[in-house]
Enzyme design. Structure first.
Site, PDB file in Angstrom:
ATOM      1  N   ASP A 323      40.812  32.729  32.241  1.00  0.00           N
ATOM      2  CA  ASP A 323      40.055  31.894  33.162  1.00  0.00           C
ATOM      3  C   ASP A 323      39.532  32.782  34.293  1.00  0.00           C
ATOM      4  O   ASP A 323      39.887  33.945  34.400  1.00  0.00           O
ATOM      5  CB  ASP A 323      40.938  30.763  33.697  1.00  0.00           C
ATOM      6  CG  ASP A 323      40.144  29.519  34.051  1.00  0.00           C
ATOM      7  OD1 ASP A 323      38.925  29.625  34.272  1.00  0.00           O
ATOM      8  OD2 ASP A 323      40.739  28.428  34.099  1.00  0.00           O
ATOM      9  N   GLU A 519      38.261  21.549  40.806  1.00  0.00           N
ATOM     10  CA  GLU A 519      39.563  22.191  40.954  1.00  0.00           C
ATOM     11  C   GLU A 519      39.810  22.702  42.370  1.00  0.00           C
ATOM     12  O   GLU A 519      38.885  23.070  43.074  1.00  0.00           O
ATOM     13  CB  GLU A 519      39.694  23.347  39.962  1.00  0.00           C
ATOM     14  CG  GLU A 519      38.596  24.377  40.064  1.00  0.00           C
ATOM     15  CD  GLU A 519      38.611  25.308  38.870  1.00  0.00           C
ATOM     16  OE1 GLU A 519      39.482  26.177  38.813  1.00  0.00           O
ATOM     17  OE2 GLU A 519      37.746  25.156  38.005  1.00  0.00           O
TER      18      GLU A 519
END
Length: 799
Positions: A323, A519
């Protein structure tokens, strides 16, 4: 197979003894070493490759230079690399992050995206080994970076639909539209099983039940990729899927994004791993590692999870991607140097803006043996295997790109159906819904005409805050869709932003809820709904006038809404339904024949809380709850006590909010600085600070670790108004000072955290997150100060 795995999961959680390995940790222990025998077996289908393909990959690897091999293992963001860079750095993959658009255009159309893809493909064909690029993107609820695309409800809403066949059709539509813009890889589906709704990414999970997630994992994978066929690439209108985020991103302590799952291995397996075997068995070509940790070990560096379990026990033959700069969070690593992530089993590091340094360091570490050549060859083989299955390695690579199919009527019909099926009816006292033919309807609330609120984060931009109806010409806001349906049924409807009306309505539909977030930004200290100024008063005022009130609640998670439920005759959990507001109207509004187009079929995939304590201990409505129109259930008054101190709990990244300093932070003023509460946008929502002599205001508290925010594109955001200033203002964060010179008037300043780091800030233990210093005569009205995810490059102010 699915039933058997679900049963196994239940047995593991209930007994804690099934399939125990000889050296397995007991449920209460904190080991971060996995024991593969405890895990379900799976295997990528044989059709993922072929003997001929494997022989060809072996020949390609044998002919590649070390630099060409390492290049395949590094992924850059389009905002930080150009096609010309490939002549020197033969990277094998690029991505477009949440705020990255082709040629700097966040609102580019499909043709412009395709142009960018072709430019990189042409450059990659001329560089290194001539291997075409992989292009990845977060198409997480449709091709959500693309204006005019088909945007579906976020996963939490799809979970409420409990319809795997619908999920597969959504995957197909998403793949067709992603491929239409030339892109061949989406970072979806998310297989998180959120357990603590304080987590800001809860809406990316289908539900709290691992069996539901497992049933959707296969459906979405097959929808995106199609069934894999031996000896043939996936179709030109299908794309590679990504099972993510491996592992337990939904199980972190306190629901903290990128946090630590402090759980036993048995719980890790039974609750958080169940979606991966069906995705792998269905042929998922890629898996993404999670930012989070398991019992103190970052998943990006956990060899037992990435290699022993995922590639061994689960038989995964595709590539494991990282990620966004996640490798840099491993102890001992930086974003530009991390051999450990590769030796642990990561095949492709997502290094959006750090790719050049990571490439150079990885080449160096391969040469000195820090990273074994066998590990490098394995990583490259896995990457080439995916490229082969996408049809990129043939003499004539598969050509993706057909902008004309984006946002087709047939695709939008699926999104409309999904929006309708996602709705959950929690209250309908007196049968106020469906709205009857001929009714006089007032439509109000901040979400009534807000495409941003109903689409949520990851829509056009990362946080989704600036999405507008103009971005989706074939979409419709909920309020406008309801108004049209009411009028078509012979009634009258008016949309009023403030709830005012000229003619008394029979019923008011109030659309409200959470503002968009993605997020980190969405993390909460508790799960109380925080109404905007005037929202609660609006409900109470309408109720006091004897007007029936229908609440359409937009949110990325169930929240404590006791006062709102009591003020409503009907309450609909609408989640984040996407751009097709008509789907909401189809269920809420009766046609001329007295029947709606669709009834309520959605059921909660998470429990709805009775208070603001998370994880949910006392559900008001259990998972699986949801009324239909045939129900005569009457909901009496519910609890209005959140059972938490709403004032004394705040995020580590919020220092000033609506004119107040939330706990655990406190405000200090140097002598000569006066403060008073003022109205900026609402009653006493800001403080005006006046400097009669030089000095500073400071916000202090217990030291917090802000390294995770530093590793990404986050900024300090100051909001308010500059009333008077005779000289630059000094802003200090974590011990480093920068000077800003904003013009007088409304103030919105964003200073990237990296700018403070470059000036010497230490973000490991920040006890004074903010100081603002000025000279005599400075008058500053401050409404908010917080850390905000921006996901893009903002220049630093002068120091």
């Amino acid at each position: 197979m699915m039933v058997r795995r679900a049963l196994l999961a239940a047995m593991l959680l209930a007994s804690g003894s099934a399939l125990a390995a000889p050296n397995a940790s007991a449920p209460g222990e904190t080991s971060s070493t996995a024991h593969p025998a405890l895990w379900p077996a799976a295997h990528s289908p044989a059709a993922i490759t072929s003997p001929a393909t494997e022989r060809r990959i072996a020949r390609m690897i044998a002919a590649m230079t070390l630099e060409e091999k390492v290049g395949q293992m590094i992924q850059a963001d389009i905002s930080a690399i150009t096609p010309e860079d490939l002549a020197k750095y033969p990277l094998g993959s690029i991505l477009a992050g949440g705020n990255s658009g082709p040629y700097g255009d966040e609102r580019a159309d499909a043709a412009k995206w395709e142009k960018l893809v072709r430019a990189f493909r042409a450059a990659s064909a001329k560089s290194g080994a001539g291997i075409p690029m992989l292009f990845g993107i977060d198409a997480v609820h449709g091709h959500s970076n693309l204006p005019g695309a088909t945007i579906f409800p976020h996963n939490i809403g799809l979970g409420a639909a409990h319809d795997p066949a619908l999920i597969q059709r959504i995957g197909e539509v998403t793949a067709i539209e992603v491929a239409a813009s030339g892109i061949d890889w989406t970072f979806a589906p998310t297989l998180a099983v959120p357990q603590d709704l304080r987590w800001g990414r809860s809406y990316e999970g289908y539900g709290a039940d691992p069996a539901l997630v497992a049933s959707y994992a296969k459906a979405m994978t097959v929808g995106l990729q199609g069934p894999l066929v031996a000896g043939k690439p996936i179709a030109a209108d299908r794309v590679a899927a990504t099972a993510k985020h491996y592992l337990a991103d939904g199980g972190t302590d306190g629901g903290k994004d990128q946090g630590d799952a402090l759980i036993s291995e048995r719980e890790l397996v039974a609750r958080h791993a169940q979606g991966y075997p069906p995705a792998i068995d269905a042929g998922a070509l890629t898996v993404m590692a999670s930012f989070s940790s398991w019992n103190g070990t970052k998943n990006h560096g956990n060899q037992s999870l990435l290699t022993d379990v995922l590639k061994g026990r689960m038989g995964f033959q595709g590539l494991v991607v990282g990620d966004w700069n996640g490798h840099g969070q491993i102890p001992g690593c930086t974003v530009t140097d991390c051999a450990h992530t590769f030796t642990a089993g990561l095949d492709l590091a997502m290094a959006p803006n750090s790719w050049k340094g990571l490439f150079e360091a990885t080449v160096r570490e391969a040469k000195d043996g820090t990273i074994p050549m066998a590990r490098i060859d394995d990583a490259v083989a896995r990457i080439l295997r995916v490229k082969a299955k996408l049809g990129l390695l043939g003499a004539k690579p598969v050509d993706r790109g057909n902008p004309s199919v984006v946002g087709s009527d047939a695709h939008l019909a699926v999104a409309r159906e999904a929006a309708a099926k996602s709705l959950v009816l929690l209250k309908n006292n007196g049968g106020v819904l469906p709205l009857r033919p001929g009714a006089k309807v007032l439509i109000t609330g901040p979400g009534a005409d807000s495409m941003a609120m109903q689409a949520g984060g990851w829509t056009i931009t990362w946080q989704g805050t600036d999405t507008t109806a103009a971005d989706f010409p074939k979409g419709q806001t909920i309020g406008r869709a309801i108004a049209t349906a009411v009028k078509d049924a012979g009634g009258s409807a008016a949309i009023s932003a403030d709830g005012s009306f000229a003619a008394r309505p029979d019923v008011a539909v109030v659309v409200y809820g959470e503002q968009p977030y993605a997020e980190f930004q969405g993390d909460m200290p508790n799960i109380a709904f925080r109404a905007q100024a005037g929202e609660k008063d609006m409900l109470a005022k309408l109720k006091a006038q004897g007007i029936k009130v229908v609440s359409v609640f937009l949110s990325g998670r169930p929240l404590f809404t006791g006062p709102e439920l009591n003020a409503s005759d009907a309450f609909v959990a609408a989640w984040l339904p996407g751009t097709q507001g008509q789907g909401v109207a189809d269920v809420l509004v009766a046609r001329k024949d007295g029947k709606p187009v669709r009834g309520f079929t959605g059921k909660l995939s998470f429990p709805w809380p009775a208070d603001a304590v998370s994880p949910v201990k006392t559900p008001l409505f259990p998972a699986g709850y949801g009324l239909g129109y045939a129900s005569k259930a009457v909901l009496g008054p519910v609890n209005v006590d959140p059972h938490v101190d709403l004032v004394a709990s705040a995020s580590e990244g919020v220092y000033f909010a609506l004119g107040k300093v939330p706990s655990p932070w406190h405000l200090s003023l140097d002598p000569g600085i006066a403060a008073r509460a003022v109205d900026l946008g609402a009653q006493e929502d800001a403080q005006a600070f006046s400097w009669s002599e030089a000095g500073a205001i400071g916000i202090d508290g217990p030291p917090v670790d802000l390294m995770r925010q530093l590793d990404e594109e986050f900024a300090l955001k100051l909001e308010g108004r500059l009333d008077a200033a005779a000289s630059p203002i000094a802003v200090t964060m974590a011990g480093a000072t920068l000077k800003i010179t904003p013009p007088a008037g409304p103030l919105t300043v964003r200073i990237p955290l990296r700018c403070f780091k470059d000036a010497g800030a230490n973000f490991k233990a920040v006890g004074t997150p903010l100081r603002i210093a000025g000279e005599k005569g400075l008058v500053l009205t401050l409404r908010g100060a917080s850390i905000e995810g921006v996901g893009q490059t903002i220049p630093c102010p002068g120091r």
